[in-house]
Design an enzyme around this catalytic site. Structure first.
Site, PDB file in Angstrom:
ATOM      1  N   TYR A  25     -11.724 100.937  39.981  1.00  0.00           N
ATOM      2  CA  TYR A  25     -11.985 101.683  38.521  1.00  0.00           C
ATOM      3  C   TYR A  25     -12.962 100.965  37.675  1.00  0.00           C
ATOM      4  O   TYR A  25     -12.720  99.721  37.517  1.00  0.00           O
ATOM      5  CB  TYR A  25     -10.543 101.687  37.503  1.00  0.00           C
ATOM      6  CG  TYR A  25      -9.636 102.675  37.961  1.00  0.00           C
ATOM      7  CD1 TYR A  25      -9.771 103.601  39.302  1.00  0.00           C
ATOM      8  CD2 TYR A  25      -8.443 102.727  37.365  1.00  0.00           C
ATOM      9  CE1 TYR A  25      -9.131 104.654  39.581  1.00  0.00           C
ATOM     10  CE2 TYR A  25      -7.461 103.834  37.664  1.00  0.00           C
ATOM     11  CZ  TYR A  25      -7.631 104.637  38.806  1.00  0.00           C
ATOM     12  OH  TYR A  25      -6.650 105.393  39.150  1.00  0.00           O
ATOM     13  N   SER A  26     -14.168 101.456  37.733  1.00  0.00           N
ATOM     14  CA  SER A  26     -15.285 100.839  36.914  1.00  0.00           C
ATOM     15  C   SER A  26     -15.720  99.579  37.573  1.00  0.00           C
ATOM     16  O   SER A  26     -15.899  98.571  36.860  1.00  0.00           O
ATOM     17  CB  SER A  26     -14.877 100.515  35.245  1.00  0.00           C
ATOM     18  OG  SER A  26     -14.733 101.825  34.842  1.00  0.00           O
TER      19      SER A  26
END
Length: 323
Positions: free
Chosen positions: A53-54
């Site tokens: 995530y990111s």
């Protein structure tokens, strides 16, 4: 907030979980802090993230908020590994080496000595299953992981993994799957397999990737995920004629109950058989609080039956023989 046991395990999680996929991308650290405090203040315990995530920023942000804002022991920290993060030999996949490398990297980003629920983000056809599962056992035996789960596994993949892990250190306690009024595919094989093996269901995208809130009925709001370059395909997956009929039914139910379509859609999936927690993500704290209001709603049986009917999926052979 109501707490539920995760499958047949002793681990308890709040029936609404906090998803952090937007953290580090659409949600900055200050807004993430506000979300986490608001969520914990209302009794939320399950915080779900992933190493991709990111590009790991979601884990870093969460780690920076622990203890200073919310005591570590008040939260169930769940993260995931397997997805490709780099080109090197340990840059992704479900090999023993790659998984244990990813675990150590997640621990560093989170700034913790253990992860409460470590999940295999996807099945890896290139790696023998026994090797993948041995990494889960090693992680639990080492004390770096307390419980093990999977995500996005098919019914046979889930059942096979659960059977192989029975009696081993890292028994499979959860499976995280997309589940909503717009996506009920897990009811064919995954949900029955989970129920048979005592595995808890964690529902991701319980709001149909935002479509079930009704905000996309007329147009795409400029500040919505559907208007962002990286999330538009994610939202568009559920924008079709069938979805429009279901969304209209949700809106009608919400009007009758004097509540929001979001609350109706979330209450529906939250209380489906086998679901232990519905994981919601939010761009800001206002959106999150709008989701948490659903904690106060229990759908009347007539409305639940109507929503079941309008969103029903066809069970083919051999599933229909089992109902």
């Amino acid at each position: 907030m109501e707490q539920r046991h995760l499958g047949h395990s002793g681990l308890r999680v709040s029936r609404i979980g906090l998803g952090t996929m937007t953290w580090g991308q659409d949600t900055d650290a200050d807004e993430a802090a506000s979300q986490l405090v608001a969520y914990a203040d209302l009794g939320g315990t399950l915080v779900d993230t992933a190493d991709v995530y990111s590009d790991g920023e979601s884990e870093r942000i969460l780690g920076g908020l622990l203890d200073d804002l919310v005591p570590r022991e008040d939260l169930v920290i769940a993260t995931k590994s397997v997805a490709r993060r780099g080109d090197g030999p340990f840059g992704g996949g479900a090999s023993r080496g790659a998984l244990l490398w990813a675990l150590d990297a997640s621990l560093r980003r989170l700034g913790v000595d253990h992860i409460d629920l470590w999940q295999l983000h996807a099945w890896d056809t290139a790696v023998p299953l026994d090797e993948t599962l041995s990494a889960l056992d090693a992680a639990v035996t080492s004390g770096k992981v307390r419980y093990a789960g999977v995500s996005n596994y098919s019914g046979w993949q889930l059942a096979t993994s659960a059977s192989r892990q029975r009696g081993k250190p890292a028994g499979i306690v959860s499976t995280q799957m997309e589940y909503s009024l717009l996506e009920r595919g897990i009811e064919r094989e995954v949900a029955p397999a989970a129920g048979h093996h005592g595995i808890g269901l964690l529902a991701w995208a319980p709001l149909g990737r935002g479509v079930l809130t009704g905000k996309y009925r007329a147009a795409t709001p400029a500040d919505s995920r559907g208007a962002s370059a990286h999330f538009a395909p994610y939202v568009d997956h559920h924008r079709n004629e069938r979805a429009a009929r279901i969304v209209q039914a949700v809106v009608t139910a919400a009007d009758g109950l004097a509540t929001s379509p979001l609350s109706v859609a979330l209450a529906w999936v939250r209380d489906r058989p086998g679901v232990c927690s519905a994981i919601v993500g939010a761009r800001d704290t206002g959106q999150l609080l709008g989701s948490l209001v659903s904690e106060e709603l229990t759908l009347p049986s007539a409305i639940r039956a109507a929503l079941d009917d309008v969103s029903d999926i066809e069970l083919g052979y051999p599933e229909h023989h089992l109902t």
